[in-house]
Design a protein around this motif. Structure first.
Motif, PDB file in Angstrom:
ATOM      1  N   GLY A  59       0.736  -1.222  -0.017  1.00 13.26           N
ATOM      2  CA  GLY A  59       0.122  -0.019  -0.040  1.00 13.26           C
ATOM      3  C   GLY A  59       0.916   1.297   0.027  1.00 13.26           C
ATOM      4  O   GLY A  59       0.361   2.490  -0.162  1.00 13.26           O
ATOM      5  N   ALA A  60       2.267   1.077   0.187  1.00 15.61           N
ATOM      6  CA  ALA A  60       2.936   2.237   0.423  1.00 15.61           C
ATOM      7  C   ALA A  60       3.106   2.791  -1.111  1.00 15.61           C
ATOM      8  O   ALA A  60       3.146   2.017  -2.129  1.00 15.61           O
ATOM      9  N   GLU A  61       3.520   3.981  -1.309  1.00 15.97           N
ATOM     10  CA  GLU A  61       4.059   4.734  -2.456  1.00 15.97           C
ATOM     11  C   GLU A  61       5.357   4.045  -3.137  1.00 15.97           C
ATOM     12  O   GLU A  61       6.248   3.829  -2.253  1.00 15.97           O
ATOM     13  N   SER A  62       5.649   3.913  -4.359  1.00 14.24           N
ATOM     14  CA  SER A  62       6.864   3.108  -4.766  1.00 14.24           C
ATOM     15  C   SER A  62       7.884   4.345  -4.995  1.00 14.24           C
ATOM     16  O   SER A  62       7.644   5.475  -5.094  1.00 14.24           O
ATOM     17  N   LYS A  63       9.207   3.853  -4.500  1.00 16.11           N
ATOM     18  CA  LYS A  63      10.154   4.902  -4.805  1.00 16.11           C
ATOM     19  C   LYS A  63      11.311   4.108  -5.705  1.00 16.11           C
ATOM     20  O   LYS A  63      11.605   2.789  -5.684  1.00 16.11           O
ATOM     21  N   THR A  64      11.605   4.759  -6.714  1.00 16.72           N
ATOM     22  CA  THR A  64      12.661   4.354  -7.690  1.00 16.72           C
ATOM     23  C   THR A  64      14.024   4.888  -7.423  1.00 16.72           C
ATOM     24  O   THR A  64      14.128   5.888  -7.279  1.00 16.72           O
ATOM     25  N   TYR A  65      15.012   3.898  -7.245  1.00 14.10           N
ATOM     26  CA  TYR A  65      16.310   4.197  -6.966  1.00 14.10           C
ATOM     27  C   TYR A  65      17.171   3.925  -8.299  1.00 14.10           C
ATOM     28  O   TYR A  65      17.009   2.937  -9.049  1.00 14.10           O
ATOM     29  N   LYS A  66      18.092   4.787  -8.375  1.00 16.53           N
ATOM     30  CA  LYS A  66      19.135   4.615  -9.493  1.00 16.53           C
ATOM     31  C   LYS A  66      20.464   3.970  -8.844  1.00 16.53           C
ATOM     32  O   LYS A  66      20.630   4.121  -7.627  1.00 16.53           O
ATOM     33  N   PRO A  67      21.266   3.478  -9.526  1.00 11.90           N
ATOM     34  CA  PRO A  67      22.490   2.959  -9.251  1.00 11.90           C
ATOM     35  C   PRO A  67      23.444   4.054  -8.384  1.00 11.90           C
ATOM     36  O   PRO A  67      23.510   5.150  -8.939  1.00 11.90           O
ATOM     37  N   GLY A  68      23.905   3.740  -7.431  1.00  8.77           N
ATOM     38  CA  GLY A  68      24.470   4.897  -6.446  1.00  8.77           C
ATOM     39  C   GLY A  68      23.686   5.373  -5.399  1.00  8.77           C
ATOM     40  O   GLY A  68      24.302   6.062  -4.206  1.00  8.77           O
ATOM     41  N   GLU A  69      22.354   5.322  -5.639  1.00 11.56           N
ATOM     42  CA  GLU A  69      21.529   6.033  -4.550  1.00 11.56           C
ATOM     43  C   GLU A  69      21.255   4.843  -3.378  1.00 11.56           C
ATOM     44  O   GLU A  69      21.196   5.289  -2.394  1.00 11.56           O
ATOM     45  N   ILE A  70      21.399   3.867  -3.833  1.00  7.97           N
ATOM     46  CA  ILE A  70      21.477   2.651  -2.802  1.00  7.97           C
ATOM     47  C   ILE A  70      22.612   1.653  -2.965  1.00  7.97           C
ATOM     48  O   ILE A  70      23.375   1.641  -4.258  1.00  7.97           O
ATOM     49  N   GLU A  71      23.191   0.887  -2.060  1.00  8.42           N
ATOM     50  CA  GLU A  71      24.284  -0.051  -2.124  1.00  8.42           C
ATOM     51  C   GLU A  71      24.011  -1.342  -2.989  1.00  8.42           C
ATOM     52  O   GLU A  71      24.656  -1.766  -4.033  1.00  8.42           O
ATOM     53  N   GLY A  72      22.419  -1.605  -2.905  1.00  9.45           N
ATOM     54  CA  GLY A  72      22.025  -2.827  -3.652  1.00  9.45           C
ATOM     55  C   GLY A  72      20.720  -3.084  -3.170  1.00  9.45           C
ATOM     56  O   GLY A  72      20.057  -2.660  -2.409  1.00  9.45           O
ATOM     57  N   PHE A  73      20.229  -4.342  -3.753  1.00 11.51           N
ATOM     58  CA  PHE A  73      19.019  -4.969  -3.486  1.00 11.51           C
ATOM     59  C   PHE A  73      19.225  -6.237  -3.645  1.00 11.51           C
ATOM     60  O   PHE A  73      19.889  -6.945  -4.865  1.00 11.51           O
ATOM     61  N   ARG A  74      18.036  -7.128  -3.285  1.00 11.64           N
ATOM     62  CA  ARG A  74      18.085  -8.586  -3.370  1.00 11.64           C
ATOM     63  C   ARG A  74      16.718  -8.966  -3.126  1.00 11.64           C
ATOM     64  O   ARG A  74      16.175  -8.680  -2.308  1.00 11.64           O
ATOM     65  N   PHE A  75      16.425 -10.159  -3.965  1.00 10.39           N
ATOM     66  CA  PHE A  75      15.041 -10.609  -4.122  1.00 10.39           C
ATOM     67  C   PHE A  75      15.249 -12.197  -2.842  1.00 10.39           C
ATOM     68  O   PHE A  75      16.073 -12.586  -2.531  1.00 10.39           O
ATOM     69  N   ASP A  76      14.087 -12.124  -2.380  1.00  9.58           N
ATOM     70  CA  ASP A  76      14.202 -13.343  -1.138  1.00  9.58           C
ATOM     71  C   ASP A  76      14.440 -14.756  -1.715  1.00  9.58           C
ATOM     72  O   ASP A  76      14.596 -14.752  -2.991  1.00  9.58           O
ATOM     73  N   ASP A  77      14.575 -15.616  -0.770  1.00  9.18           N
ATOM     74  CA  ASP A  77      14.704 -17.173  -1.222  1.00  9.18           C
ATOM     75  C   ASP A  77      15.985 -17.295  -1.884  1.00  9.18           C
ATOM     76  O   ASP A  77      16.019 -17.887  -2.951  1.00  9.18           O
ATOM     77  N   ASN A  78      17.128 -16.646  -1.492  1.00  6.13           N
ATOM     78  CA  ASN A  78      18.257 -16.697  -2.110  1.00  6.13           C
ATOM     79  C   ASN A  78      18.269 -16.103  -3.675  1.00  6.13           C
ATOM     80  O   ASN A  78      18.678 -16.673  -4.651  1.00  6.13           O
ATOM     81  N   GLY A  79      17.411 -15.266  -4.029  1.00  3.56           N
ATOM     82  CA  GLY A  79      17.268 -14.856  -5.427  1.00  3.56           C
ATOM     83  C   GLY A  79      18.215 -13.895  -5.630  1.00  3.56           C
ATOM     84  O   GLY A  79      19.378 -13.833  -5.183  1.00  3.56           O
ATOM     85  N   LYS A  80      18.059 -13.329  -7.133  1.00  2.00           N
ATOM     86  CA  LYS A  80      18.965 -12.465  -7.540  1.00  2.00           C
ATOM     87  C   LYS A  80      19.385 -11.281  -6.728  1.00  2.00           C
ATOM     88  O   LYS A  80      18.675 -10.842  -6.053  1.00  2.00           O
ATOM     89  N   TYR A  81      20.762 -10.853  -6.945  1.00  2.80           N
ATOM     90  CA  TYR A  81      21.296  -9.995  -5.850  1.00  2.80           C
ATOM     91  C   TYR A  81      21.997  -8.824  -6.987  1.00  2.80           C
ATOM     92  O   TYR A  81      23.020  -9.381  -7.561  1.00  2.80           O
ATOM     93  N   PHE A  82      21.694  -7.883  -6.704  1.00  6.47           N
ATOM     94  CA  PHE A  82      22.304  -6.517  -7.361  1.00  6.47           C
ATOM     95  C   PHE A  82      23.057  -5.589  -6.619  1.00  6.47           C
ATOM     96  O   PHE A  82      22.448  -5.439  -5.449  1.00  6.47           O
ATOM     97  N   VAL A  83      24.361  -5.025  -6.904  1.00  2.08           N
ATOM     98  CA  VAL A  83      25.024  -4.358  -6.232  1.00  2.08           C
ATOM     99  C   VAL A  83      25.451  -3.098  -7.033  1.00  2.08           C
ATOM    100  O   VAL A  83      25.516  -3.235  -8.338  1.00  2.08           O
ATOM    101  N   THR A  84      25.629  -1.976  -6.500  1.00  2.22           N
ATOM    102  CA  THR A  84      26.042  -0.625  -7.230  1.00  2.22           C
ATOM    103  C   THR A  84      27.466  -0.861  -7.548  1.00  2.22           C
ATOM    104  O   THR A  84      28.470  -1.147  -6.747  1.00  2.22           O
ATOM    105  N   ARG A  85      28.041  -0.806  -8.839  1.00  5.75           N
ATOM    106  CA  ARG A  85      29.317  -1.003  -9.347  1.00  5.75           C
ATOM    107  C   ARG A  85      29.525   0.182 -10.414  1.00  5.75           C
ATOM    108  O   ARG A  85      28.811   0.111 -11.314  1.00  5.75           O
ATOM    109  N   ARG A  86      30.783   0.637 -10.407  1.00  2.00           N
ATOM    110  CA  ARG A  86      31.076   1.491 -11.514  1.00  2.00           C
ATOM    111  C   ARG A  86      31.979   0.764 -12.561  1.00  2.00           C
ATOM    112  O   ARG A  86      32.931   0.041 -12.175  1.00  2.00           O
TER     113      ARG A  86
END
Length: 400
Positions: A59-86
């Protein structure tokens, strides 16, 4: 009609693709190192390389993050894992959400676009090498294909040099077809050979099914009413058409495209209609009774398109579908009788034409399987001198 069908299909796909999300539980990692749980939008790898859409709670409003605005994100159940890299993907250093595939004495990252996957091997001392897996459609000319082959050859050499401390890793890089799984195994081999401190090699993506397209095979049957049916050699007037009903059966498959379109799937089908007679009676000028014309033929129809379901909790889901078709006619035979005399008796070779279809219907769960009932309109694009049709159909499907 041709422009209308294509425009409506394009508008439907665009709106449903852009307005919907594919929510999956997971978390983001802030630049301060804090973990915030919520809902992530599980889209294609090329979209996730550029953005992370996040909902802190339902029910919360969505927030869009670009690379560098967060360190990374990951999906549950050992899912895909993304990290900020240059990383240098296209010739300049840019920030990406790189898919973190392996962590160890050698790290492995991946950045994707629509036509290629760019794998970055990063040794613990910071030395890095790039290996690119391109799709076949990424080369439009022979020169581009040769350039890509030369690029891959050079990349092989650089990666193998980076792996030189592990004989097993270098040997496995000699395989011509380096899939994601094989590249993960190469990095794992390197870690196991050079690691002396007993640290583990962490593989963040070990569920191969996370990238697999789910395919459902199906059988279907239906009836169709042809309100506008013309033939290649028909003996009717320029503004007269056949009409009639035909039965069809077929087999097909649906491939889920949830990461591109919520509730979406690509569909293909092959349908067979037995030989059917279409009839037409007309009173010609100066005639004493109507002449009776019959046209016989069978059909094989191939279709490819997109289906979109709405909702995710109801047992019965509405759906829309659309795409293109190619129909092949066989056994073409036309006869005309007037005052009990056969005045036309024509047989000609097989014919074919193509067009677009649009439809609406419902889908329901049947145990682990699913069933559909949909009504469709098919319109061919061929000119009348080659034969065309307008078809209205009702079809029932059962998918495994």
């Amino acid at each position: 009609m041709k422009k209308f069908l294509f425009g409506l299909l394009l508008m439907t796909v665009t709106l449903t693709a852009g307005a919907q999300i594919n929510p999956k539980p997971g978390f983001i990692i802030t630049n301060a190192g804090d973990t915030v749980r919520g809902i992530l939008d599980f889209r294609t790898n090329d979209i996730l390389a550029k953005r992370c859409d996040f909902w802190a709670n339902e029910g919360a409003e969505s927030k869009t993050y670009k690379p560098g605005e967060i360190e990374g994100f990951r999906f549950d159940d050992n899912g895909k894992y993304f990290v900020t890299r240059r990383l240098n993907v296209y010739g300049d250093q840019e920030l990406y959400f790189a898919e973190y595939m392996v962590q160890g004495k050698m790290n492995l990252y991946c950045v994707a676009d629509k036509y290629a996957e760019y794998f970055f091997f990063e040794r613990e001392d910071g030395e890095m090498a790039l290996f690119t897996n391109r799709a076949l459609i990424s080369s439009s000319t022979l020169q581009e294909e040769n350039e890509h082959l030369q690029e891959k050859k050079e990349q092989y050499g650089k990666v193998k040099y980076l792996l030189k401390d592990s004989w097993n890793a270098v040997q496995h890089m000699n395989e011509a077809d380096m899939t994601r799984k094989k590249l993960v195994n190469v990095v794992r081999d390197y870690h196991n050979d050079v690691c002396t401190d007993g640290s583990d090699c962490v593989v963040y993506e070990y569920k191969a099914e996370s990238d697999k397209v789910k395919t459902h095979f199906k059988a279907f049957a239906g009836f169709a009413y042809y309100s506008h049916e013309r033939t290649l050699n028909q003996n009717l007037g320029a503004h007269e058409n056949y009409s009639g009903v035909a039965f069809e059966i077929g087999l097909g498959a649906e491939m889920d495209i949830e990461r591109m379109m919520k509730g979406g799937s690509m569909e293909i089908g092959l349908a067979y209609s037995p030989k059917t007679s279409f009839e037409h009676d007309v009173l010609v000028r100066g005639g004493h009774e109507p002449s009776h014309t019959a046209y016989e033929k069978g059909r094989v129809t191939a279709t490819i398109g997109v289906a979109k379901r709405f909702g995710n909790e109801k047992k019965i889901l509405p759906l829309v579908r659309g795409g293109g078709f190619y129909v092949f006619h066989f056994g073409n035979h036309e006869t005309r009788y007037y005052q009990s005399n056969k005045i036309v008796d024509l047989t000609w070779d097989n014919t074919a034409h193509f067009g677009a279809y649009l439809g609406v219907g419902v889908e329901m769960a049947v145990g682990k399987h699913r069933a559909q009932l949909h009504a469709d309109c098919y319109k061919s694009f061929e000119s009348s001198d080659r034969g065309n049709m307008m078809r209205w159909g009702l079809t029932a499907e059962f998918a495994l």
